[in-house]
Design a protein around this motif. Structure first.
Motif, mmCIF file in Angstrom:
data_model
loop_
_atom_site.group_PDB
_atom_site.id
_atom_site.type_symbol
_atom_site.label_atom_id
_atom_site.label_comp_id
_atom_site.label_asym_id
_atom_site.label_seq_id
_atom_site.Cartn_x
_atom_site.Cartn_y
_atom_site.Cartn_z
ATOM 1 N N LEU A 116 0.834 -1.208 0.000
ATOM 2 C CA LEU A 116 0.000 0.000 0.000
ATOM 3 C C LEU A 116 0.864 1.251 0.000
ATOM 4 O O LEU A 116 1.921 1.282 0.651
ATOM 5 C CB LEU A 116 -0.864 0.052 1.268
ATOM 6 C CG LEU A 116 -1.802 -1.112 1.559
ATOM 7 C CD1 LEU A 116 -2.545 -0.879 2.878
ATOM 8 C CD2 LEU A 116 -2.793 -1.276 0.420
ATOM 9 N N TRP A 152 2.493 5.246 -8.316
ATOM 10 C CA TRP A 152 1.554 4.157 -8.625
ATOM 11 C C TRP A 152 2.044 3.338 -9.816
ATOM 12 O O TRP A 152 2.008 2.100 -9.800
ATOM 13 C CB TRP A 152 0.151 4.729 -8.888
ATOM 14 C CG TRP A 152 -0.872 3.639 -9.000
ATOM 15 C CD1 TRP A 152 -1.496 3.218 -10.137
ATOM 16 C CD2 TRP A 152 -1.357 2.808 -7.941
ATOM 17 N NE1 TRP A 152 -2.338 2.183 -9.843
ATOM 18 C CE2 TRP A 152 -2.282 1.909 -8.516
ATOM 19 C CE3 TRP A 152 -1.098 2.739 -6.575
ATOM 20 C CZ2 TRP A 152 -2.951 0.941 -7.762
ATOM 21 C CZ3 TRP A 152 -1.768 1.778 -5.819
ATOM 22 C CH2 TRP A 152 -2.670 0.897 -6.421
ATOM 23 N N GLU A 156 2.885 -0.646 -10.101
ATOM 24 C CA GLU A 156 2.334 -1.554 -11.136
ATOM 25 C C GLU A 156 3.450 -2.392 -11.748
ATOM 26 O O GLU A 156 3.287 -3.594 -11.990
ATOM 27 C CB GLU A 156 1.614 -0.730 -12.212
ATOM 28 C CG GLU A 156 0.326 -0.110 -11.693
ATOM 29 C CD GLU A 156 -0.340 0.835 -12.687
ATOM 30 O OE1 GLU A 156 -1.570 0.950 -12.650
ATOM 31 O OE2 GLU A 156 0.362 1.482 -13.480
ATOM 32 N N SER A 166 -0.726 -7.697 -5.058
ATOM 33 C CA SER A 166 -1.791 -6.701 -5.239
ATOM 34 C C SER A 166 -1.283 -5.358 -4.728
ATOM 35 O O SER A 166 -0.453 -5.316 -3.815
ATOM 36 C CB SER A 166 -3.029 -7.053 -4.407
ATOM 37 O OG SER A 166 -3.477 -8.349 -4.697
ATOM 38 N N ILE A 167 -1.819 -4.286 -5.293
ATOM 39 C CA ILE A 167 -1.441 -2.956 -4.786
ATOM 40 C C ILE A 167 -2.684 -2.159 -4.383
ATOM 41 O O ILE A 167 -3.771 -2.344 -4.937
ATOM 42 C CB ILE A 167 -0.586 -2.158 -5.796
ATOM 43 C CG1 ILE A 167 -1.171 -2.194 -7.205
ATOM 44 C CG2 ILE A 167 0.856 -2.641 -5.790
ATOM 45 C CD1 ILE A 167 -0.388 -1.334 -8.219
ATOM 46 N N GLY A 168 -2.479 -1.309 -3.400
ATOM 47 C CA GLY A 168 -3.591 -0.507 -2.907
ATOM 48 C C GLY A 168 -3.073 0.779 -2.306
ATOM 49 O O GLY A 168 -1.875 1.076 -2.360
ATOM 50 N N VAL A 169 -3.990 1.533 -1.724
ATOM 51 C CA VAL A 169 -3.626 2.832 -1.148
ATOM 52 C C VAL A 169 -4.142 2.907 0.279
ATOM 53 O O VAL A 169 -4.940 2.069 0.726
ATOM 54 C CB VAL A 169 -4.205 3.992 -1.993
ATOM 55 C CG1 VAL A 169 -3.598 3.998 -3.386
ATOM 56 C CG2 VAL A 169 -5.727 3.927 -2.066
ATOM 57 N N PRO A 188 -6.602 0.280 -7.499
ATOM 58 C CA PRO A 188 -6.222 -0.153 -6.143
ATOM 59 C C PRO A 188 -7.214 -1.207 -5.642
ATOM 60 O O PRO A 188 -8.423 -1.064 -5.848
ATOM 61 C CB PRO A 188 -6.332 1.130 -5.312
ATOM 62 C CG PRO A 188 -6.301 2.257 -6.284
ATOM 63 C CD PRO A 188 -6.809 1.731 -7.592
ATOM 64 N N ASN A 191 -8.588 0.613 -0.153
ATOM 65 C CA ASN A 191 -8.172 1.893 0.422
ATOM 66 C C ASN A 191 -8.224 1.672 1.927
ATOM 67 O O ASN A 191 -9.299 1.433 2.491
ATOM 68 C CB ASN A 191 -9.146 2.993 -0.011
ATOM 69 C CG ASN A 191 -8.703 4.385 0.447
ATOM 70 O OD1 ASN A 191 -7.538 4.591 0.829
ATOM 71 N ND2 ASN A 191 -9.629 5.333 0.404
ATOM 72 N N ILE A 213 -13.139 -0.784 -5.281
ATOM 73 C CA ILE A 213 -12.064 -0.712 -4.276
ATOM 74 C C ILE A 213 -12.677 -1.073 -2.913
ATOM 75 O O ILE A 213 -13.666 -0.449 -2.499
ATOM 76 C CB ILE A 213 -11.483 0.724 -4.215
ATOM 77 C CG1 ILE A 213 -10.944 1.145 -5.592
ATOM 78 C CG2 ILE A 213 -10.406 0.842 -3.132
ATOM 79 C CD1 ILE A 213 -10.633 2.643 -5.716
#
Ligand SMILES: NC(=O)c1ccc[n+]([C@@H]2O[C@H](COP(=O)([O-])OP(=O)(O)OC[C@H]3O[C@@H](n4cnc5c(N)ncnc54)[C@H](OP(=O)(O)O)[C@@H]3O)[C@@H](O)[C@H]2O)c1
Length: 334
Positions: A116, A152, A156, A166-169, A188, A191, A213
C-alpha cells in the motif's frame, strides 16, 4: 434437538478486484512493540489468523518476519496460506524498489500479498529517523498528484515483476483516488482508512464501492491504547449502545465492534499483542449481528475522526484541509 451451530475457525475470504482473495479479519501491528510483536504473530497464526498488516514505518517488520518464519517452519501454515501486507513510506517515493526489498528482507519473504501507499504525502528521507516518534512536521513535503501517479505506475511495474501480488492505497480521499485513477492501469484493490463506529465515512465507502475498491478499515476498536482518556466522548468500547448489543449476544465490546465492521463488508485488522485479546477478537467471526444491531451501531456515526494525523498536520506541516480534503471537522485533536 437442533444441533449447536459449528464454531467457525477461519476468517471469511473476500475477493479483491484482481481476482485474488484476502481474509476479511487480520491482525494489525502498529505500535506493537518489539519484544512482544513476534510472540503475538506466532500466537495469532497458531489460533487461525492468516492475514497480517505491517508497514515499513512501524519499525517492527523484522520481528513480525521472525514470527511468520517460525509459523511456517513449525508447519502451522504454508507461505501461500498467509496474506501479508506492508506499506511504502512517504519518505521512500524516490527509492521504491529499495523500500520494498528492505521490507521483504525484514519480513523474510520473497513477495508480499499487498503493498500500500501508506500516505498520499511525500516525506523527506531522513536517516536519523529511528522511530515513529522521530517523524516531525518538518519532514513533510506534501501532496503532489503527478508524483502520486508516478509512484503508482512504479508499483504496477513491481506487480509485473512478481514482488507484489496486489497494490492498494491508504489514507486516500475521493479527490486523491480520482487523481490516481486517471492514469492507473491497475485499480487499487483496497483503500485502508480509519473507519470505526463513530467515523463511518459513508461517502468514501460508496465512492470506493463504485470503483471496485474495498475498504480496509483501521481503528475498529477506537484504539483504547492510544486514545483512551484523550477524548470528550465515551471510548467506543465503553459506549452504552455497544454494550447493549454485547448483552444481547453475550459478546464483548471489541467483538461487537469487529462483528459490525465485518457485517458492513469491511476488511479489518484489529491490533493486539495480548494473547487473550487476540483470541477474543478472532472469535468475532462467529458473532452474527442482526439488522437491528447493525442499524443501532450505524446510528453511532458522529463523523468523529480519531486519527487527526496531528503529527503531520497544521501548524507547520501539511494543512489539515489538504490532508483530508475536508474542512476541519473534528474538535478532538489528538
Ligand atoms: N494505514 C494507516 O495509516 C494506519 C493507521 C493506523 C492503524 N493502521 C493499521 O490498523 C491496525 C489497527 O488499528 P489500531 O492499532 O490503530 O487500533 P485498534 O485495532 O482499534 O486498537 C488497538 C488497541 O486496542 C487494544 N485491544 C485490542 N483488542 C482488544 C480487546 N479485545 N479489548 C480491549 N482492548 C483491545 C490493543 O491493546 P493490546 O495490543 O495491548 O492488547 C491496542 O491498544 C494497526 O495496528 C495498523 O496495522 C493503519
Amino acid at each position: 434437538m437442533a444441533s449447536e451451530p459449528q464454531e467457525v475457525t477461519a476468517s471469511p475470504l473476500v475477493k479483491l478486484n484482481n481476482g485474488l482473495t484476502i481474509p476479511q479479519l487480520g491482525l494489525g501491528t502498529f505500535l506493537s512493540d518489539k519484544g512482544l510483536v513476534g510472540e503475538a504473530v506466532k500466537q495469532a497464526i497458531k489460533m487461525g489468523y492468516r492475514h497480517i498488516d505491517c508497514a515499513w514505518v512501524y519499525m517492527n517488520e523484522e520481528e513480525v518476519g521472525s514470527g511468520i518464519d517460525w509459523a511456517i517452519n513449525e508447519g502451522i501454515c504454508k507461505r501461500e496460506d498467509l496474506f501479508i501486507t506492508t506499506k511504502l513510506s512517504g519518505s521512500h517515493y524516490n527509492e521504491i524498489k529499495w523500500a520494498l526489498n528492505d521490507s521483504l528482507k525484514k519480513l523474510r519473504l520473497d513477495y508480499v500479498d499487498l503493498y500500500l501507499i501508506h500516505l498520499p504525502f511525500e516525506m523527506k528521507n531522513d536517516p536519523t529517523i529511528k522511530s515513529l516518534a522521530d517523524l516531525k512536521k518538518e519532514h513533510c513535503i506534501g501532496y503532489n498528484a503527478e508524483k502520486m501517479s508516478k509512484v503508482w505506475s512504479e508499483l504496477e511495474q513491481l506487480v509485473s515483476e512478481g514482488l507484489i501480488r496486489s497494490i492498494g492505497v491508504s489514507n486516500f480521499t475521493i479527490k486523491k483516488l480520482e487523481a490516481i485513477l486517471k492514469t492507473a492501469k491497475l485499480i487499487p484493490v483496497v483503500n485502508q482508512v480509519e473507519i470505526q463506529a463513530y467515523f463511518q465515512q459513508n461517502k468514501l465507502r460508496s465512492y470506493c464501492k463504485s470503483k471496485g475498491i474495498l475498504i480496509q478499515a483501521f481503528n475498529t476498536l477506537g484504539n483504547p491504547g492510544l486514545f483512551k482518556g484523550k477524548l470528550d466522548v465515551e471510548p467506543l468500547l465503553d459506549n452504552a449502545e455497544v454494550k447493549q448489543v454485547c448483552e444481547k449476544h453475550r459478546a464483548t465490546p471489541a467483538q461487537v465492534c469487529i462483528a459490525f465492521g465485518l457485517a458492513i463488508g469491511d476488511i479489518l485488522i484489529p491490533k493486539s499483542v495480548t494473547e487473550s485479546r487476540l483470541r477474543e477478537n478472532f472469535k468475532s467471526i462467529n458473532l452474527k449481528l442482526d439488522e437491528d444491531d447493525v442499524k443501532r451501531l450505524k446510528s453511532l456515526d458522529k463523523n468523529l475522526r480519531l486519527y487527526t494525523m496531528k503529527a503531520f498536520c497544521d501548524p507547520a506541516g501539511i494543512p489539515y484541509e489538504e490532508f483530508f480534503d475536508v474542512e476541519f471537522d473534528s474538535s478532538y485533536q489528538i
